[in-house]
Design a protein around this motif. Structure first.
Motif, short mmCIF file in Angstrom:
data_model
loop_
_atom_site.label_atom_id
_atom_site.label_comp_id
_atom_site.label_asym_id
_atom_site.label_seq_id
_atom_site.Cartn_x
_atom_site.Cartn_y
_atom_site.Cartn_z
N VAL A 243 -4.50 22.99 9.31
CA VAL A 243 -4.56 22.20 7.59
C VAL A 243 -3.42 21.92 7.51
CG1 VAL A 243 -7.02 22.20 7.54
CG2 VAL A 243 -5.93 24.28 6.39
N LYS A 244 -2.32 23.15 7.68
CA LYS A 244 -0.82 22.67 7.18
C LYS A 244 0.05 23.45 8.16
CE LYS A 244 1.55 25.45 4.00
NZ LYS A 244 0.64 27.00 3.27
N MET A 245 1.04 22.86 7.78
CA MET A 245 2.00 23.16 8.82
C MET A 245 2.99 23.18 8.33
SD MET A 245 1.56 21.45 13.10
CE MET A 245 3.24 22.68 13.24
N GLU A 246 4.13 24.15 8.15
CA GLU A 246 5.80 24.34 7.17
C GLU A 246 6.66 25.08 8.34
OE1 GLU A 246 4.32 26.31 4.29
OE2 GLU A 246 6.04 27.49 4.73
N VAL A 247 7.74 24.12 8.57
CA VAL A 247 8.86 25.26 9.22
C VAL A 247 9.96 25.22 7.80
CG1 VAL A 247 9.90 23.54 9.93
CG2 VAL A 247 10.29 25.01 10.75
N ARG A 248 10.05 26.30 8.55
CA ARG A 248 11.85 27.36 6.62
C ARG A 248 12.52 27.58 7.97
NH1 ARG A 248 12.70 27.89 1.75
NH2 ARG A 248 13.60 28.93 1.16
N ALA A 249 13.99 26.64 7.34
CA ALA A 249 15.53 27.38 7.37
C ALA A 249 15.40 28.24 6.85
CB ALA A 249 16.30 25.91 8.19
N SER A 250 16.00 29.09 8.11
CA SER A 250 17.15 29.76 6.67
C SER A 250 18.46 30.20 6.97
CB SER A 250 16.11 31.86 7.08
OG SER A 250 15.89 31.80 8.30
N SER A 251 19.03 29.54 7.73
CA SER A 251 20.66 28.70 8.36
C SER A 251 21.02 28.25 8.17
CB SER A 251 20.84 30.36 10.03
OG SER A 251 19.38 29.53 10.49
N THR A 252 22.14 27.49 8.08
CA THR A 252 22.39 26.19 7.86
C THR A 252 22.57 25.08 9.35
OG1 THR A 252 23.36 27.06 6.54
CG2 THR A 252 24.31 24.90 6.85
N THR A 253 21.94 24.10 9.12
CA THR A 253 21.71 23.45 9.85
C THR A 253 22.82 22.35 10.40
OG1 THR A 253 20.16 21.37 9.29
CG2 THR A 253 19.15 23.35 10.46
N SER A 254 22.96 21.74 10.90
CA SER A 254 23.89 20.83 11.22
C SER A 254 23.00 19.23 10.74
CB SER A 254 24.15 19.84 12.78
OG SER A 254 22.67 19.82 13.26
N MET A 255 23.21 17.70 10.40
CA MET A 255 22.84 17.08 9.87
C MET A 255 21.64 16.74 10.79
SD MET A 255 22.06 14.78 7.52
CE MET A 255 23.86 14.61 6.82
N GLY A 256 20.36 16.26 10.51
CA GLY A 256 18.80 16.30 10.93
C GLY A 256 17.45 16.39 10.58
N HIS A 257 16.54 15.94 11.77
CA HIS A 257 15.91 16.85 10.83
C HIS A 257 14.75 17.64 11.85
CE1 HIS A 257 14.90 12.76 13.32
NE2 HIS A 257 13.25 13.98 14.13
N TRP A 258 13.16 18.08 11.25
CA TRP A 258 11.96 18.56 11.41
C TRP A 258 11.40 17.74 12.06
CZ3 TRP A 258 12.97 23.54 13.12
CH2 TRP A 258 14.10 24.31 12.82
N GLU A 259 10.91 17.81 13.03
CA GLU A 259 8.90 17.57 13.47
C GLU A 259 8.39 18.28 14.31
OE1 GLU A 259 7.24 15.01 17.86
OE2 GLU A 259 9.05 15.95 17.97
N LEU A 260 7.44 18.61 13.42
CA LEU A 260 6.33 19.22 13.17
C LEU A 260 5.53 18.38 14.56
CD1 LEU A 260 5.19 19.82 10.18
CD2 LEU A 260 6.72 21.28 11.70
N TYR A 261 4.66 18.88 15.70
CA TYR A 261 3.69 18.28 16.59
C TYR A 261 3.13 18.52 16.86
CZ TYR A 261 7.03 19.91 20.50
OH TYR A 261 7.54 21.16 21.20
N GLY A 262 1.99 18.40 17.62
CA GLY A 262 0.20 19.10 18.10
C GLY A 262 0.20 18.33 19.41
N PRO A 263 -0.21 19.15 20.02
CA PRO A 263 -1.64 18.89 20.92
C PRO A 263 -1.87 16.99 21.33
CG PRO A 263 -3.07 20.04 20.37
CD PRO A 263 -1.79 20.17 19.70
N HIS A 264 -1.72 16.68 20.11
CA HIS A 264 -1.42 15.12 20.51
C HIS A 264 -0.34 14.69 19.24
CE1 HIS A 264 -6.14 16.23 20.38
NE2 HIS A 264 -5.97 17.35 18.93
N GLY A 265 0.66 15.22 19.49
CA GLY A 265 1.74 14.64 19.35
C GLY A 265 1.86 14.61 17.94
N THR A 266 2.93 13.54 17.67
CA THR A 266 3.91 14.27 16.22
C THR A 266 2.98 13.84 15.02
OG1 THR A 266 5.75 13.39 17.60
CG2 THR A 266 5.77 13.30 15.06
#
Length: 135
Positions: free
Chosen positions: A58-81
């Motif tokens: 019912v909920k997913m979250e990702v938290r970056a605590s160090s600096t990333t380059s330019m880009g995006h996060w993808e959250l996915y499961g067994p059925h895809g993105t």
């Protein structure tokens, strides 16, 4: 427990004082988190509902605590993105999704950071995954 109750009712037997257990009456949500530091320090947390064998998300979250380059996060499961964040530099920011995804025991729910290199995306992190039973 439910079968015995149904059988007793069919036979016309009244079970006085019988009440379903709290686990049967209201499934409890549970959260599983996993962290890693490889290129980017980040944590993925997934909220599951229902029992271990019907582990819907019912909920997913990702938290970056160090600096990333330019880009995006993808959250996915067994059925895809499930969700993609907007592009940007990520530090002390969270990409969050809530809704409903059908799941089962042992399904993997993951986050991966995609780096934008000259208009093309490459994996900036290895997938970080959680299952209903833990990491």
């Amino acid at each position: 427990m439910k079968r015995r109750t149904a059988a007793a009712m069919a036979a016309g037997i009244v079970l006085a004082g019988f009440a379903p257990s709290a686990a049967e009456a209201a499934p409890q949500d549970r959260t599983r988190c996993q962290s890693t530091t490889l290129f980017v320090t980040h944590t993925l947390c997934v909220d599951f509902e229902n029992d271990w064998f019907d582990a819907d998300v019912v909920k997913m979250e990702v938290r970056a605590s160090s600096t990333t380059s330019m880009g995006h996060w993808e959250l996915y499961g067994p059925h895809g993105t499930i969700s993609n964040s907007t592009d940007g530099l990520w530090k002390d920011r969270t990409h969050y999704w809530s809704g409903y995804q059908d799941g089962a025991n042992g399904d993997r729910w993951c986050a991966v950071f995609w780096t934008n290199v000259g208009g093309s995306y490459i994996k900036g992190t290895q997938p970080l995954c959680v299952t209903s039973g833990g990491a």
